[in-house]
Scaffold this active site. Sequence first.
Site, PDB file in Angstrom:
ATOM      1  N   SER A  38     -16.098  79.042  73.864  1.00  0.00           N
ATOM      2  CA  SER A  38     -16.294  78.856  72.404  1.00  0.00           C
ATOM      3  C   SER A  38     -17.271  79.896  71.862  1.00  0.00           C
ATOM      4  O   SER A  38     -18.349  80.073  72.388  1.00  0.00           O
ATOM      5  CB  SER A  38     -16.876  77.466  72.133  1.00  0.00           C
ATOM      6  OG  SER A  38     -16.064  76.496  72.716  1.00  0.00           O
ATOM      7  N   HIS A  70      -8.920  77.512  71.333  1.00  0.00           N
ATOM      8  CA  HIS A  70      -8.915  78.192  72.641  1.00  0.00           C
ATOM      9  C   HIS A  70      -7.553  78.857  72.736  1.00  0.00           C
ATOM     10  O   HIS A  70      -6.574  78.198  73.030  1.00  0.00           O
ATOM     11  CB  HIS A  70      -9.110  77.155  73.752  1.00  0.00           C
ATOM     12  CG  HIS A  70     -10.543  76.821  73.956  1.00  0.00           C
ATOM     13  ND1 HIS A  70     -11.168  76.895  75.179  1.00  0.00           N
ATOM     14  CD2 HIS A  70     -11.508  76.453  73.082  1.00  0.00           C
ATOM     15  CE1 HIS A  70     -12.433  76.574  75.056  1.00  0.00           C
ATOM     16  NE2 HIS A  70     -12.666  76.284  73.791  1.00  0.00           N
ATOM     17  N   ARG A  91      -8.419  78.661  78.772  1.00  0.00           N
ATOM     18  CA  ARG A  91      -9.254  77.862  79.694  1.00  0.00           C
ATOM     19  C   ARG A  91      -8.789  76.415  79.690  1.00  0.00           C
ATOM     20  O   ARG A  91      -8.517  75.836  78.646  1.00  0.00           O
ATOM     21  CB  ARG A  91     -10.713  77.950  79.239  1.00  0.00           C
ATOM     22  CG  ARG A  91     -11.667  77.163  80.082  1.00  0.00           C
ATOM     23  CD  ARG A  91     -13.086  77.280  79.563  1.00  0.00           C
ATOM     24  NE  ARG A  91     -13.976  77.880  80.555  1.00  0.00           N
ATOM     25  CZ  ARG A  91     -15.080  78.537  80.236  1.00  0.00           C
ATOM     26  NH1 ARG A  91     -15.384  78.720  78.975  1.00  0.00           N
ATOM     27  NH2 ARG A  91     -15.857  79.030  81.161  1.00  0.00           N
ATOM     28  N   HIS A  93     -10.099  72.661  80.537  1.00  0.00           N
ATOM     29  CA  HIS A  93     -11.358  71.957  80.762  1.00  0.00           C
ATOM     30  C   HIS A  93     -11.148  70.747  81.667  1.00  0.00           C
ATOM     31  O   HIS A  93     -10.085  70.123  81.647  1.00  0.00           O
ATOM     32  CB  HIS A  93     -11.960  71.498  79.426  1.00  0.00           C
ATOM     33  CG  HIS A  93     -12.581  72.602  78.638  1.00  0.00           C
ATOM     34  ND1 HIS A  93     -11.850  73.412  77.780  1.00  0.00           N
ATOM     35  CD2 HIS A  93     -13.845  73.071  78.590  1.00  0.00           C
ATOM     36  CE1 HIS A  93     -12.654  74.307  77.240  1.00  0.00           C
ATOM     37  NE2 HIS A  93     -13.869  74.126  77.700  1.00  0.00           N
ATOM     38  N   GLU A 192     -23.721  64.764  75.328  1.00  0.00           N
ATOM     39  CA  GLU A 192     -24.754  63.979  76.011  1.00  0.00           C
ATOM     40  C   GLU A 192     -25.506  63.114  75.000  1.00  0.00           C
ATOM     41  O   GLU A 192     -25.662  63.460  73.844  1.00  0.00           O
ATOM     42  CB  GLU A 192     -25.780  64.898  76.696  1.00  0.00           C
ATOM     43  CG  GLU A 192     -25.209  65.809  77.746  1.00  0.00           C
ATOM     44  CD  GLU A 192     -24.270  66.827  77.139  1.00  0.00           C
ATOM     45  OE1 GLU A 192     -23.197  67.030  77.713  1.00  0.00           O
ATOM     46  OE2 GLU A 192     -24.578  67.380  76.070  1.00  0.00           O
ATOM     47  N   SER A 211     -18.042  73.052  81.075  1.00  0.00           N
ATOM     48  CA  SER A 211     -17.177  74.003  81.796  1.00  0.00           C
ATOM     49  C   SER A 211     -17.991  74.750  82.838  1.00  0.00           C
ATOM     50  O   SER A 211     -19.087  74.349  83.190  1.00  0.00           O
ATOM     51  CB  SER A 211     -16.577  74.999  80.781  1.00  0.00           C
ATOM     52  OG  SER A 211     -17.601  75.863  80.312  1.00  0.00           O
ATOM     53  N   ASN A 234     -25.661  75.207  69.683  1.00  0.00           N
ATOM     54  CA  ASN A 234     -26.420  74.097  69.091  1.00  0.00           C
ATOM     55  C   ASN A 234     -27.520  73.691  70.056  1.00  0.00           C
ATOM     56  O   ASN A 234     -27.430  73.955  71.250  1.00  0.00           O
ATOM     57  CB  ASN A 234     -25.497  72.880  68.854  1.00  0.00           C
ATOM     58  CG  ASN A 234     -24.832  72.430  70.144  1.00  0.00           C
ATOM     59  OD1 ASN A 234     -23.847  73.022  70.555  1.00  0.00           O
ATOM     60  ND2 ASN A 234     -25.395  71.419  70.818  1.00  0.00           N
TER      61      ASN A 234
HETATM   62  N1  LIG Z   1     -21.904  69.117  77.005  1.00  0.00           N
HETATM   63  C1  LIG Z   1     -22.046  69.872  75.912  1.00  0.00           C
HETATM   64  N2  LIG Z   1     -21.126  70.809  75.658  1.00  0.00           N
HETATM   65  C2  LIG Z   1     -21.276  71.543  74.554  1.00  0.00           C
HETATM   66  N3  LIG Z   1     -20.489  72.539  74.070  1.00  0.00           N
HETATM   67  C3  LIG Z   1     -21.061  72.940  72.942  1.00  0.00           C
HETATM   68  I1  LIG Z   1     -20.267  74.430  71.765  1.00  0.00           I
HETATM   69  N4  LIG Z   1     -22.193  72.273  72.653  1.00  0.00           N
HETATM   70  C4  LIG Z   1     -22.348  71.378  73.675  1.00  0.00           C
HETATM   71  C5  LIG Z   1     -23.325  70.380  73.961  1.00  0.00           C
HETATM   72  O1  LIG Z   1     -24.299  70.151  73.230  1.00  0.00           O
HETATM   73  N5  LIG Z   1     -23.128  69.652  75.094  1.00  0.00           N
END
Ligand SMILES: Nc1nc2[nH]c(I)nc2c(=O)[nH]1
Length: 270
Positions: A38, A70, A91, A93, A192, A211, A234
């Site tokens: 991403s 993707h 990809r 996942h 999470e 990933s 983020n």
């Molecule tokens: N697990 C997880 N995967 C992510 N992918 C992305 I873009 N941001 C996150 C995130 O905050 N946690």
Amino acid sequence: NPLDDPNTDPFEVAAAAAADIARLTGAESHDIALTLGSGWGKAADLIGETTATIPATEVTGFSKPALEGHVGTLRSILTPEGRRVLVIGARTHFYEGHGPRRVVHSVRTAAATGAKTMVLTNGAGGIRHTWKPGQPVLISDHINLTGASPLEGATFVDLTDLYSMRLRDLARRIDPTLDEGVYCQFRGPQYETPAEVQMAKTFGGHIVGMSTALEAIAARQAGMEVLGFSLITNMAAGIQTTPLSHAEVIEAGREAEPVISDLLARVVAA
Ligand SMILES: Nc1nc2[nH]c(I)nc2c(=O)[nH]1
């Protein structure tokens, strides 16, 4: 998909996929493979001249990507230095639930095309407070929280220096401001909880994603040298106190695009 049959040898499927790629791209071998996560979608454009773009669905063992955005294509790029780069935009996942074989098929296929270097990129959440959305970071090591492995049977593979120090040093020579961190692969697809992020932080994680770890293990099994990059799109849940706006994440990713594209092109050319 042939990989879903446990009696199929995944390395035979990868060999067939590599033969498909050679036939469809006209390049009989590739030197470097690059998986675009991403935010990294445009990063391949600066690497060199795209000589072939093929739908992944035309290659043995690849399937339609579940996640929009993707792109499901494979690209062969010739760099100015004459190196062949296989760009994997398709990809799979682990959270798609097709098992680790399908997740790592692209890596095994890349190895079967002759690639000796596997560059894995992803979008991820950041735990380090000094990081900000849009910042690319090197992956120094991983913590595999999936409870799974692409390795089958008594395949005891050493993972010391899995994320090559040599390639990280090379990347830092190109951009000395690059920081690095330990990547934690969660199963997903949920993000999470703040408590899970604190757990990851407590046991030494700096990046959370869904990933890369399984792919890196398969790359090492195939004898490839691995370089991993996370684009921190983020801050992980609970790290950022202000509510995270999706618009901010998109904006951060867009601003980062030229920077990470240039970085990746220079690392691949080195
Ligand atoms: N697990 C997880 N995967 C992510 N992918 C992305 I873009 N941001 C996150 C995130 O905050 N946690």
